[in-house]
Design a protein around this motif. Structure first.
Motif, short mmCIF file in Angstrom:
data_model
loop_
_atom_site.label_atom_id
_atom_site.label_comp_id
_atom_site.label_asym_id
_atom_site.label_seq_id
_atom_site.Cartn_x
_atom_site.Cartn_y
_atom_site.Cartn_z
N ASP A 1 -22.47 35.03 -15.93
CA ASP A 1 -21.73 35.59 -14.81
C ASP A 1 -20.65 36.54 -15.29
O ASP A 1 -19.86 36.18 -16.16
N ASN B 1 -25.84 29.17 -12.22
CA ASN B 1 -26.08 28.47 -10.95
C ASN B 1 -25.90 26.96 -11.12
O ASN B 1 -26.68 26.17 -10.58
N GLU C 1 -24.38 41.24 -10.51
CA GLU C 1 -24.45 39.85 -10.07
C GLU C 1 -23.08 39.35 -9.64
O GLU C 1 -22.08 39.59 -10.30
N THR D 1 -27.51 37.86 -4.19
CA THR D 1 -26.56 36.75 -4.23
C THR D 1 -25.44 37.03 -3.25
O THR D 1 -24.75 38.04 -3.37
N GLN E 1 -19.95 33.10 -9.81
CA GLN E 1 -19.61 31.82 -9.18
C GLN E 1 -18.35 31.30 -9.86
O GLN E 1 -18.35 30.98 -11.04
N ARG F 1 -27.30 31.34 -6.75
CA ARG F 1 -27.71 32.69 -7.12
C ARG F 1 -28.97 33.09 -6.37
O ARG F 1 -29.87 32.26 -6.16
N ASN F 2 -29.01 34.39 -5.98
CA ASN F 2 -30.17 34.93 -5.27
C ASN F 2 -30.51 34.11 -4.03
O ASN F 2 -31.68 33.83 -3.73
#
Lengths: 809, 334
Positions: free
Chosen positions: A615, A674, B303, A716, B306, A737-738
């Motif tokens: 990430d 994830n 992306e 995402t 998180q 994710r996604n």
């Protein structure tokens, strides 16, 4: 006596027929053509050199040749009692009346043991309506079942759940590392130079390796052996030229050409194609005029972008036993920016600025290929090749400040480069010892060189520094080069495969590939079994199954879903091990009335040691510490594909539908994505439908249409937002994710081609092509974002008409 | 030169040329709000807990004139918030409207000590109960060993000085800790600055013969118009510090004087803050740094990150535990 009789039966009563299959109009040798003995039922397929070899029992033989998109030849009946040379010359069937064809058409026809492979005739590719009118080989492959295209307009291939770096894309047997122009909107393949395109999605023959998910085998034209031909075309964004023909060495050959005869010995042919976009030739001067006008001449700006491709091939046929060819491909994208400015700076000095910015990236490929027929049963192909991809970004700026009698100049030069290249030597053999065996074996060695990143920086100030502007007041003289260093790697592989037909209804392809990859003191071996089985249930209906194990030793570092030139290839390391995949597939193949090939296939693929970026990791052209920025994990995918393809007759095309899923799991310690739970892969699109049709109305008009429909891409999405008091900012909560499916994607493209032969020269013609991309203007999403509690989508390509003109001679 | 500064605008430019923007209906699941708990604890200090709830991204209440959430309507002042130390009895925390957080009773609560196990528990009728635990980091010794100030560097009338600070980091038994050094130049004429924040008294250290004093407590809090110059921080893992300790050298430079509101202020010294974070706290900080570094909201180009959290039962947020040391180096005027 009985022993002698048996001995004679075993060894003395068979001979080999062999030869070449060529196109009637051009003399081009055809790849993947099928030659079948209608008496015994045994058959063979021509190799990449158009050569076939078929060992049959002595006696009556009836040979017939067929090829995808061509009418079958007449059956040649004769008595076989010695090794015999039988070559075929067949004609394209695109504009002829409907014909009934017998025989076996394509690489994965019911008779062939090969499955999960599709051959698309170049004529069909040229007939598909294309973005901005640019016929594109890769875009045509994206319409096949099992292949996803990624984002709108992208030239990426996502095959059976695999990533875009898992495809071995070759031009005349040599890998190309980056096949994208213009951020992936167009590929590097000029369809005018292409003879044959075959896509393997599974059941990979043992001669292929080094990638997990697919092999795209693109072959260039050798050149017309009968006469000089070519075309010049201009479209919405590019202009192209193609020329091919024989090169006569003496008066006799020249006379043969004038009579329209094909030269059989000591024949040299050439094929040259070139393509360049041209709108920068107009926009760059216009930008300059506007900049000068708006600033009263103080600013002169020139900027533009273009790409080009150049393909060339020279082939010399010494005899039917020996052929030598040289292939060259060069292609680049180029962004340039030049500015000259004169004015006054903030501290009231006169300032002149000259700046240049140039960014180019692209491929260079060259291959020397020697084909030799040792005997009717043994054929070899040896190649020495070089391929490289590089990008090079340069910036030069000179600022001169002057005041009264004093002056100072600041010079800045920056360069940022990256390079990956291969030097390869390979040899392949075909051997047909008996009617039941068709063997291949070979070896290759590749020297890889990676130079992932080189940065050079040079700052220098000359003159009176007191009058240097505030903007440059902190500059210190610098002359430095930073580099990740050069990484050399060695790859060697050997393979052997045998297509064995114990009984007519059963055919097996058994192969084994062994490879070694050595880099930075670490060596990785790999043994890759390949198995294919075909059981003929009845005439034209077969059941097939396959297993393939693949290894991949390189990775593509890419930051986003848009293909960028700064995407970098890096080899495996001590910590980042090779990727592996295991794929099983099973299906049914049926040839309907000799006209339509139907197939249904199911597959399951498991992939290990995949890498995904942690990430927030960013590469943006830098490999420094890349191993620390990635996670290693696994993936799996499964699906069912349906294909109905017609390649002959007035109406051709295909319908392809895929149902599939693809998953990823990264749960190793310190390498979790994830939260260590499985998540859908980025291009996991459950439904995918493509219909493409070409209709040759008559000799003058062709109509074509393509319709695609697919589940939307995944993204995402943070479905909840909250306030973080530590950072005093709004944060989006990402549950998975996604996790979000964009709206479904669908689009209709149509096109028409009009042929106008010249009255005095019927072999010359003007061709107009009109096409409309996205006819009903569906706003397919390329990006989604939210603003003021409203969700928006960005659509890249609304309805886009285009027109192109081609002159053929 | 940052390649990404060329690439991203170029990509966006290429996309913008033919592209269209249209409104689209959201077709996913409309999710319910989640409990959000952020608890911060400092060794030798007291825990502080902020409780709020999240909002569905398409119907959040924004600050007026912005597209950023207005957090005030989402604060929850009616939660039951407690903490315990070393599995002892639960200590209630009460909501302080001024701080917008839950605080303990300072008169009766004890300060958190190194290696204390702190557990924070939150209950609210609308959400599942949640809790998180952290071990309070010890205060690791770091000794400022040396300061060197180099000659001024002249450049068009502005003068700079470059100074090198060497710190000796001592090992810690807790190898999971992550240290973070950050520097802050000080141009203020008078020290102490904000009396309720300062716990040190020493001033005017001689550069070549420092007499360091350890500072315990919060760092300076400056008014927005005060001059500050934060340097990039330097992270180090205690697992990389050998038993003999390790010297870390920080090099930085600052202007000798700066002008603010026509008042010239001279460089007085440098403030060094060294934080020690628990492993989970560092995960949270790192993920938040990455989150802020990704592009804004556009799905498809990069992306989404998180952000790490350690509260249970699907609660968003993190219990962060840290300790810190502050040193002030004052430069002796020539």
């Amino acid at each position: 006596m009985l022993f002698t009789f048996s001995f004679l039966l075993l060894f003395g009563q068979r001979h080999t027929v062999n030869g070449y299959v060529s196109d009637a109009s051009s003399g081009e040798r055809l790849i993947g053509a099928t030659v079948v003995d209608t008496v015994s039922g045994f058959g063979a397929v021509t190799n990449n050199s158009g050569f076939y070899s078929l060992t049959l029992p002595d006696g009556n033989v009836g040979l017939q040749c067929s090829y995808v998109g061509y009418a079958a030849s007449q059956t040649r009946v004769f008595s076989l009692n010695s090794d015999t040379l039988v070559s075929f010359i067949i004609s394209e069937n695109t504009h002829l009346q409907e014909v009934t064809v017998v025989g076996h058409q394509s690489v994965s026809s019911p008779n062939s043991v090969q499955m999960s492979a599709i051959e698309v005739p170049v004529q069909q590719i040229k007939g598909i309506p294309a973005l901005a009118g640019e016929v594109d080989v890769i875009k045509a492959l994206q319409l096949l079942p099992g292949v996803q295209s990624g984002s709108e307009g992208s030239a990426g291939l996502y095959v059976r759940g695999g990533g875009p770096d898992e495809n071995l894309i070759m031009l005349d047997g040599v890998p190309l590392y980056n096949v994208n122009h213009m951020m992936g909107f167009f590929s590097v393949f000029n369809a005018d130079a292409v003879k044959n395109v075959t896509l393997y999605k599974g059941n990979f023959p043992a001669r292929f390796g080094s990638r997990l998910s697919s092999v795209v085998d693109v072959r260039q034209n050798d050149g017309n052996r009968v006469g000089w031909h070519g075309n010049v075309s201009i479209g919405l964004i590019s202009a192209k030229i193609n020329a091919e023909g024989p090169i006569p060495w003496n008066k006799q050959q020249l006379e043969q050409l004038r009579r329209g005869e094909k030269i059989e010995r000591n024949a040299t042919t050439f094929n040259i194609s070139a393509r360049r976009t041209y709108f920068d030739l107009f926009t760059a001067p216009i930008v300059g005029i506007i900049s000068r006008r708006e600033t009263n001449g103080d600013l002169n700006l020139r900027a533009g972008y273009y790409f080009y491709d150049f393909n060339a091939k020279i082939t010399h046929l010494f005899t039917d036993d020996d052929k030598l060819s040289l292939t060259v491909y060069a292609g680049d994208d180029d962004i340039y920016f030049r500015v000259n400015h004169e004015g006054e700076s903030e501290n009231k000095t006169d300032r002149k600025t000259n700046a240049k910015f140039a960014w180019h990236w692209g491929n260079l490929l060259t291959a020397l290929n020697w084909e030799h027929r040792f005997s009717p049963r043994i054929f070899s192909n040896t190649q020495l090749s070089y391929t490289r991809y590089r990008y090079d970004l340069r910036q030069q700026m000179a600022v001169t400040s002057s005041q009264n009698a004093m002056s100072a100049t600041m010079n800045e030069q920056m360069e940022y480069r990256s390079f990956v290249g291969d030097l390869m030597l390979q040899t392949n053999f075909n051997f047909a010892p008996s009617p039941k065996h068709e063997m291949r074996w070979g070896a290759n060695y590749i020297f890889h060189q990676f130079r992932p990143q080189v940065s050079a920086l040079n700052f220098k100030v000359n003159g009176n520094q007191n009058i240097i502007d505030d903007d440059f007041s902190n500059i210190v003289n610098v002359d430095t080069t930073l580099t990740d260093g050069t990484i050399n790697a060695h790859e060697a592989s050997v393979y052997i495969e045998d297509t064995y037909t114990p009984w007519r209804w059963l055919k097996l392809n058994l192969g084994l590939r062994g490879s070694l990859y050595s880099v930075s003191g670490k060596t990785y071996p790999s043994f890759e079994p390949r198995v294919g089985i075909r059981a003929l249930a009845m005439k034209d209906l077969s059941i097939k199954a396959s297993y393939a194990y693949m290894s991949q030793y390189i990775h593509l570092l890419s930051n986003s879903s848009v293909s960028l030139p700064t995407d970098l290839w890096v080899p495996v390391t001590k910590n980042i091990v090779p990727m592996r995949s295991m794929q099983v597939a099973g299906g049914v193949s049926y040839n309907l009335l000799g006209q339509v090939e139907l197939s249904v296939e199911g597959y399951y693929k498991k992939m290990l040691n995949l890498i995904e970026y942690k990430d927030g990791a960013s590469f943006m052209g830098s490999t420094t510490g890349w191993e620390e920025k990635v996670c290693m994990g696994e993936g799996w995918s499964y699906g069912v594909e349906f294909l109905a393809q017609r390649t002959i007759g007035k109406v051709t095309g295909w319908i392809g539908y895929t149902w599939s899923r693809a998953w990823r799991l990264f749960n190793r310690e310190d390498q979790q994505i994830n939260y260590g739970k499985p998540f859908p892969a980025k291009y996991d699109r459950e439904h995918d439908l493509s219909i493409t049709v070409q209709w040759a109305v008559n000799k003058l008009v062709d109509l074509n249409a393509t319709f695609v429909y697919g589940t939307g891409n995944r993204a995402t999405l943070g479905t909840q937002v909250y306030y973080d008091p530590n950072t005093e900012s709004e944060v989006a909560y990402v549950p998975e994710r996604n996790n979000y499916l964009m709206p479904d994607y669908h689009r209709l493209d149509i096109g028409a081609t009009f042929h106008y032969p010249l009255r005095r020269h019927p072999d010359m013609q003007s061709v107009w092509n009109v096409s409309v991309y996205n006819v009903y203007n569906n706003m397919n999403p390329f990006l989604l974002y939210s603003e003021d509690n409203v969700m928006y989508k960005v659509t890249l390509f609304p309805i886009l008409p285009s027109v192109s003109y081609t002159f053929k001679f | 030169m940052k390649i990404k500064y060329f690439i991203l605008p170029l990509v966006l430019l290429l996309l913008a040329i033919p592209s269209c923007k249209t409104e689209v209906n959201y077709k996913g699941e409309i999710t319910e709000p989640l409990l959000v708990v952020f608890a911060d604890a400092v060794t030798n200090g007291f825990p502080k807990v902020t409780v709020s709830k999240s909002a569905f991204f398409l119907n959040k209440i924004n600050r007026e004139g912005t597209d950023t959430i207005n957090y005030k309507p989402y604060l929850l002042a009616d939660a039951l918030v407690q903490y315990s130390v070393n599995n002892g009895e639960w200590i209630s925390m009460t909501y302080d409207a001024k701080e917008e957080s839950y605080l303990p009773d300072y008169k009766t609560a004890s300060r958190l000590q190194p290696d204390d196990k702190l557990t924070v528990s939150v209950s609210h009728p609308d959400f599942p109960s949640t809790s998180a635990s952290q071990l309070m980091p010890e205060k690791v010794d770091i000794d400022p060993v040396e300061v060197k100030v180099y000659d001024k560097i002249n450049n068009k009338g502005d003068t700079f000085c470059e100074y090198h600070l060497t710190y000796h980091i001592y090992p810690s038994e807790d190898k999971t800790l992550v240290g973070r050094l950050s520097l802050q130049d000080s141009y203020l004429n008078d020290l102490p600055l904000m009396s309720n924040d300062i716990l040190f008294q020493e001033l005017n250290y001689d550069i070549n013969n420092q007499n360091w004093r350890e500072i315990i407590g919060t760092v300076f809090s400056f008014e927005e118009d005060e001059l500050e110059d934060y340097r990039e921080h330097l992270d180090f893992r205690m697992s990389e510090i050998p038993e003999s300790g390790k010297d870390i050298v920080v090099v930085t430079r600052a202007p000798i004087a700066v002008v603010n509101d026509k008042v010239e202020r001279k460089l007085k010294g440098v403030i060094t803050n060294c934080y020690f974070y628990s492993a989970e706290t560092y995960l949270y900080l790192n993920s938040m740094r990455k989150y802020k570094g990704t592009s804004t909201g556009m799905l498809g180009l990069e992306e989404k990150v998180q952000v790490y959290g350690n509260f249970s039962n699907g609660t968003i947020g993190c219990l962060t535990a840290k300790s810190y040391i502050t040193y002030i180096t004052m430069f002796k005027e020539e």
